[in-house]
Write a protein that holds these residues in place. Structure first.
Motif, PDB file in Angstrom:
ATOM      1  N   ALA A 169      32.027  74.819  18.346  1.00 43.22           N
ATOM      2  CA  ALA A 169      32.775  75.762  19.182  1.00 43.22           C
ATOM      3  C   ALA A 169      32.434  77.208  18.831  1.00 43.22           C
ATOM      4  O   ALA A 169      32.331  78.067  19.711  1.00 43.22           O
ATOM      5  N   ARG A 170      32.242  77.483  17.545  1.00 42.69           N
ATOM      6  CA  ARG A 170      31.885  78.848  17.134  1.00 42.69           C
ATOM      7  C   ARG A 170      30.497  79.232  17.628  1.00 42.69           C
ATOM      8  O   ARG A 170      30.267  80.369  18.034  1.00 42.69           O
ATOM      9  N   ILE A 171      29.580  78.286  17.593  1.00 43.59           N
ATOM     10  CA  ILE A 171      28.237  78.546  18.107  1.00 43.59           C
ATOM     11  C   ILE A 171      28.303  78.849  19.597  1.00 43.59           C
ATOM     12  O   ILE A 171      27.679  79.805  20.091  1.00 43.59           O
ATOM     13  N   GLN A 172      29.082  78.071  20.332  1.00 48.01           N
ATOM     14  CA  GLN A 172      29.244  78.309  21.763  1.00 48.01           C
ATOM     15  C   GLN A 172      29.828  79.693  22.020  1.00 48.01           C
ATOM     16  O   GLN A 172      29.368  80.421  22.919  1.00 48.01           O
ATOM     17  N   ALA A 173      30.805  80.081  21.214  1.00 47.35           N
ATOM     18  CA  ALA A 173      31.461  81.376  21.399  1.00 47.35           C
ATOM     19  C   ALA A 173      30.503  82.534  21.135  1.00 47.35           C
ATOM     20  O   ALA A 173      30.495  83.529  21.880  1.00 47.35           O
ATOM     21  N   VAL A 174      29.671  82.432  20.092  1.00 45.58           N
ATOM     22  CA  VAL A 174      28.767  83.547  19.781  1.00 45.58           C
ATOM     23  C   VAL A 174      27.663  83.662  20.821  1.00 45.58           C
ATOM     24  O   VAL A 174      27.235  84.770  21.168  1.00 45.58           O
ATOM     25  N   ILE A 175      27.216  82.537  21.379  1.00 44.47           N
ATOM     26  CA  ILE A 175      26.227  82.590  22.464  1.00 44.47           C
ATOM     27  C   ILE A 175      26.838  83.272  23.685  1.00 44.47           C
ATOM     28  O   ILE A 175      26.227  84.159  24.299  1.00 44.47           O
ATOM     29  N   ALA A 176      28.048  82.857  24.049  1.00 40.69           N
ATOM     30  CA  ALA A 176      28.704  83.439  25.218  1.00 40.69           C
ATOM     31  C   ALA A 176      28.937  84.937  25.046  1.00 40.69           C
ATOM     32  O   ALA A 176      28.680  85.736  25.964  1.00 40.69           O
ATOM     33  N   LYS A 177      29.382  85.351  23.865  1.00 44.44           N
ATOM     34  CA  LYS A 177      29.641  86.770  23.622  1.00 44.44           C
ATOM     35  C   LYS A 177      28.348  87.582  23.642  1.00 44.44           C
ATOM     36  O   LYS A 177      28.292  88.664  24.245  1.00 44.44           O
ATOM     37  N   THR A 178      27.304  87.061  23.027  1.00 40.88           N
ATOM     38  CA  THR A 178      26.040  87.788  22.937  1.00 40.88           C
ATOM     39  C   THR A 178      25.410  87.995  24.299  1.00 40.88           C
ATOM     40  O   THR A 178      24.872  89.068  24.601  1.00 40.88           O
ATOM     41  N   TYR A 179      25.485  86.979  25.157  1.00 41.21           N
ATOM     42  CA  TYR A 179      24.850  87.062  26.472  1.00 41.21           C
ATOM     43  C   TYR A 179      25.841  87.356  27.594  1.00 41.21           C
ATOM     44  O   TYR A 179      25.503  87.223  28.768  1.00 41.21           O
TER      45      TYR A 179
END
Length: 306
Positions: A169-179
């Motif tokens: 879930a954290r990986i998904q969140a950082v991808i979404a925030k970055t892009y």
């Protein structure tokens, strides 16, 4: 890398310089200066050679905010239905070190080690997929949920799966925030798996992990790919660096336990992994799609055959 043409040209230059020196011995200082300037020029040209690797991030660095490298999106995404708020509009690759702790990475590595200890490939690359149950065994794959059944309660725990889901879930969140994506429109997809790579000679094509490839060409559902590294380049293994293969050169990421490297999955991010020359490299590949039809669920306990 010095090409044959450059070697020939330099050879001619050296022969001319030798003849010149024979008749103008008193000007050796000028020749020395010319040689020095020629060397500087050659080093400059060599630095532009597309085969020279640029290191985007070294193992010893700690990247606290996403280090983002933007590249032009390929046309791959035009071949699939577009999902506003998710399908890549800005493409690139990024690295961050503080979304997953090194202690959490160590715990996930132990999870992978226990699972892979059940079998493993005869060659240098083994995978464990907690979603589908796929596990390398010899020269093939088995479904751990069917093959090992109730034995798995001695191998995995709910704490293991809870950590896995939290990190995912954290990986998904950082991808979404970055892009700048809507995270609710980003879905986990398959294959998502642990990998163990060492220097054992490949026995099948599945062991040949080092070939260049494009994730969206291989798996049409992929829109964003991420790797969570679970071991350290230079300490746990050598070789095994991740290489983006661009038209003007190679860009390399050195694995570090807890480091997340993520990127858009199209042809703009052609990549490969160096062959591991020593030790064992552990990582977790987590893949995301914008197409809900290709979404998969997180693994949960109690685990059942699928």
């Amino acid at each position: 890398v010095e090409g044959p043409g450059n070697i020939k040209n330099r050879g001619n230059a050296l022969r001319q310089a030798s003849a010149w020196r024979g008749s103008h011995g008193s000007l050796l200082g000028v020749l020395a200066l010319a040689v020095m300037l020629g060397t500087v020029t050659w080093l400059f040209l060599a630095s532009r050679d597309p085969y020279i690797t640029e290191t985007l991030v070294r193992q010893s660095e700690v990247v606290l905010q996403p280090r983002v490298y933007t590249v032009e999106c390929s046309e791959d995404y035009d071949n699939y239905k577009r999902y506003p708020g998710c399908t890549p509009q800005t493409c690139g690759r990024a690295i961050i070190d503080n979304s997953v702790t090194r202690e959490e990475a160590k715990s996930l590595r132990k999870l992978a080690e226990r699972g892979l200890a059940l079998a493993g490939s005869d060659g240098g690359a083994s995978i464990l997929d907690l979603h589908s149950g796929a596990l390398s065994m010899g020269k093939q794959f088995v479904n751990i949920y069917r093959y090992f059944g109730e034995q798995l309660s001695d191998v995995f725990s709910e704490k293991d799966f809870s950590l896995y889901r939290e990190v995912r879930a954290r990986i998904q969140a950082v991808i979404a925030k970055t892009y700048d994506l809507d995270p609710s429109l980003l879905y986990l997809t398959k294959p998502t798996f642990f990998s163990r790579i060492n220097s054992t000679q490949a026995k099948t094509q599945h062991d040949e992990y080092w070939h260049p490839h494009i994730d969206k060409v291989t798996y049409g559902s992929f829109d964003y790919t991420s790797l969570l590294y679970l071991s350290d380049y230079g300490a746990d293994f050598t070789g095994g660096r991740f290489i983006f293969m661009d038209s003007n050169g190679n860009r390399t990421v050195e694995p570090r336990a807890g480091r997340i490297s993520f990127f858009s999955s199209g042809s703009e991010n052609l990549h490969r992994v160096e062959e591991v020359s020593w030790g064992t490299r552990y990582a977790m590949t987590v893949s995301f799609t914008c197409d809900p039809a290709h979404a998969i669920a997180d693994p949960v306990m109690p685990i059942t055959p699928v």
